[in-house]
Design an enzyme around this catalytic site. Structure first.
Site, PDB file in Angstrom:
ATOM      1  N   GLU A  62     -72.508   9.016  56.840  1.00  0.00           N
ATOM      2  CA  GLU A  62     -72.914   9.370  58.137  1.00  0.00           C
ATOM      3  C   GLU A  62     -73.666  10.564  58.387  1.00  0.00           C
ATOM      4  OE1 GLU A  62     -72.962   9.799  62.638  1.00  0.00           O
ATOM      5  OE2 GLU A  62     -72.652   8.126  61.021  1.00  0.00           O
ATOM      6  N   HIS A  65     -77.089   9.988  57.396  1.00  0.00           N
ATOM      7  CA  HIS A  65     -77.855   8.990  58.355  1.00  0.00           C
ATOM      8  C   HIS A  65     -78.650  10.019  59.421  1.00  0.00           C
ATOM      9  CE1 HIS A  65     -79.226   5.878  60.831  1.00  0.00           C
ATOM     10  NE2 HIS A  65     -78.243   6.108  61.791  1.00  0.00           N
ATOM     11  N   HIS A 127     -78.077  -1.211  69.538  1.00  0.00           N
ATOM     12  CA  HIS A 127     -78.493   0.151  68.748  1.00  0.00           C
ATOM     13  C   HIS A 127     -79.499  -0.332  67.786  1.00  0.00           C
ATOM     14  CE1 HIS A 127     -77.189   3.843  66.232  1.00  0.00           C
ATOM     15  NE2 HIS A 127     -78.339   4.085  67.332  1.00  0.00           N
ATOM     16  N   HIS A 219     -74.475 -16.950  66.508  1.00  0.00           N
ATOM     17  CA  HIS A 219     -75.718 -16.396  65.743  1.00  0.00           C
ATOM     18  C   HIS A 219     -76.279 -17.173  64.722  1.00  0.00           C
ATOM     19  CE1 HIS A 219     -78.123 -13.611  63.425  1.00  0.00           C
ATOM     20  NE2 HIS A 219     -77.434 -13.834  62.232  1.00  0.00           N
ATOM     21  N   HIS A 281     -80.386  -8.195  54.131  1.00  0.00           N
ATOM     22  CA  HIS A 281     -80.373  -9.131  55.290  1.00  0.00           C
ATOM     23  C   HIS A 281     -80.902  -8.400  56.384  1.00  0.00           C
ATOM     24  CE1 HIS A 281     -79.138 -12.634  57.716  1.00  0.00           C
ATOM     25  NE2 HIS A 281     -78.434 -11.965  58.456  1.00  0.00           N
TER      26      HIS A 281
END
Length: 308
Positions: A62, A65, A127, A219, A281
């Site tokens: 975290e 990032h 996001h 999806h 991906h």
């Protein structure tokens, strides 16, 4: 002196594009490793201090990032200001710069809101998509800096009405695919279906049993539709745009990237959420969206060429 400045601008453009890609992958890594609260309910500090005192895996992911996002934000600002001053005569530069900054701030604020107050899965799924727009804007700015248009003879590009509409349509639709994929992650529906391509290959036409299966299969259906659509566009480009290599090669590359994205999506299920496969991906869909946005830029070039 002018040549040195041009080289420096290219280095900044390249570093910023790579940095934006790292932000996308870093955000995906935070989600996939459930490290979003690694710094607790604290932002912009981490667990009450500017530099975390206790380092755990979640804190490292975290905090890294956040550090990358902050550093790249400075690069984005530098790139936008420099391109506005040096390349402001190019029509798209100011628009792309504004998009890059606006959506970079938007994704940072959504991330901060999630840490401070928490957000629903359907909001959090936005996001990644918001970050994607900022990445695509920076990518296109970098392509302008590197004069990719001149290398691909974009000043001679003519795109027919049919391909224009398909390009715009599939680009907008790809955002739905991105959103449903992000929703799969945030609702923890990645392994809701243990088979592929159906949720249960023994009962291929059975309806999903719960919300997680509906999200997963929704999806997959969205991906199937875009795969068919891009395949059709590629065939159309091969038949009618052999003399325009940027269009011809561009849609072949788009098909290859989409095929890689579908393959890694399948492998995510078969490998039970292997982290490297999952990040690949996310990488492929980011590259595909960036390519779609360049195709839209070429439509702008084509419209300009038609008026000359």
């Amino acid at each position: 002196m002018q040549q040195n400045q041009s080289k420096l601008l290219k280095w900044i453009a390249l570093a910023t594009t790579i940095g934006m890609l790292l932000i996308l992958l870093g955000g995906a890594l935070v989600t996939k490793t459930e490290s979003g609260l690694g710094c607790g309910r604290n932002w912009p500090d981490c667990n009450g201090s500017l530099i975390p005192k206790e380092i755990t895996t979640e804190v490292l992911i975290e905090f890294s990032h956040r550090l990358v996002t902050g550093s790249v934000s400075i690069l984005v600002l530098a790139l936008v200001i420099w391109t506005w001053r040096k390349l402001g005569s190019i029509r798209e530069v100011k628009f792309l710069g504004s998009l890059a900054i606006f959506f970079l701030i938007a994704q940072a604020l959504i991330g901060a809101a999630q840490v401070l107050w928490g957000q629903g899965d359907f909001i959090l799924a936005l996001h990644f998509g918001i970050s994607l727009i900022s990445f695509a804007s920076v990518l296109l700015l970098a392509m302008i800096v590197f004069e990719v248009d001149k290398k691909f003879d974009a000043d001679k590009v003519y795109i027919g009405k049919k391909l224009k509409w398909h390009t715009l349509g599939v680009s907008l639709y790809s955002y739905i695919v991105v959103y449903t994929g992000a929703l799969v992650r945030h609702t923890q529906s990645s392994l809701a279906c243990s088979d592929w391509p159906f949720c249960n290959n023994d009962k291929p036409f059975a309806l999903p049993n719960n919300m997680y299966e509906w999200v997963q299969m929704g999806h997959r259906l969205a991906v199937l539709l875009i795969f068919i659509w891009v395949t059709y566009i590629m065939i159309h480009a091969i038949k009618h745009y052999k003399n325009q290599r940027v269009i011809y090669n561009g849609w072949i590359i788009a098909f290859i990237i989409l095929l890689a994205q579908v393959t890694t999506g399948m492998l995510v299920v078969f490998t039970k959420l292997n982290l490297i496969v999952a990040l690949l991906h996310s990488l492929f869909i980011s590259c595909l969206f960036g390519l779609f946005c360049y195709m839209i830029l070429l439509i702008s070039r084509s419209n300009y060429n038609e008026k000359r």
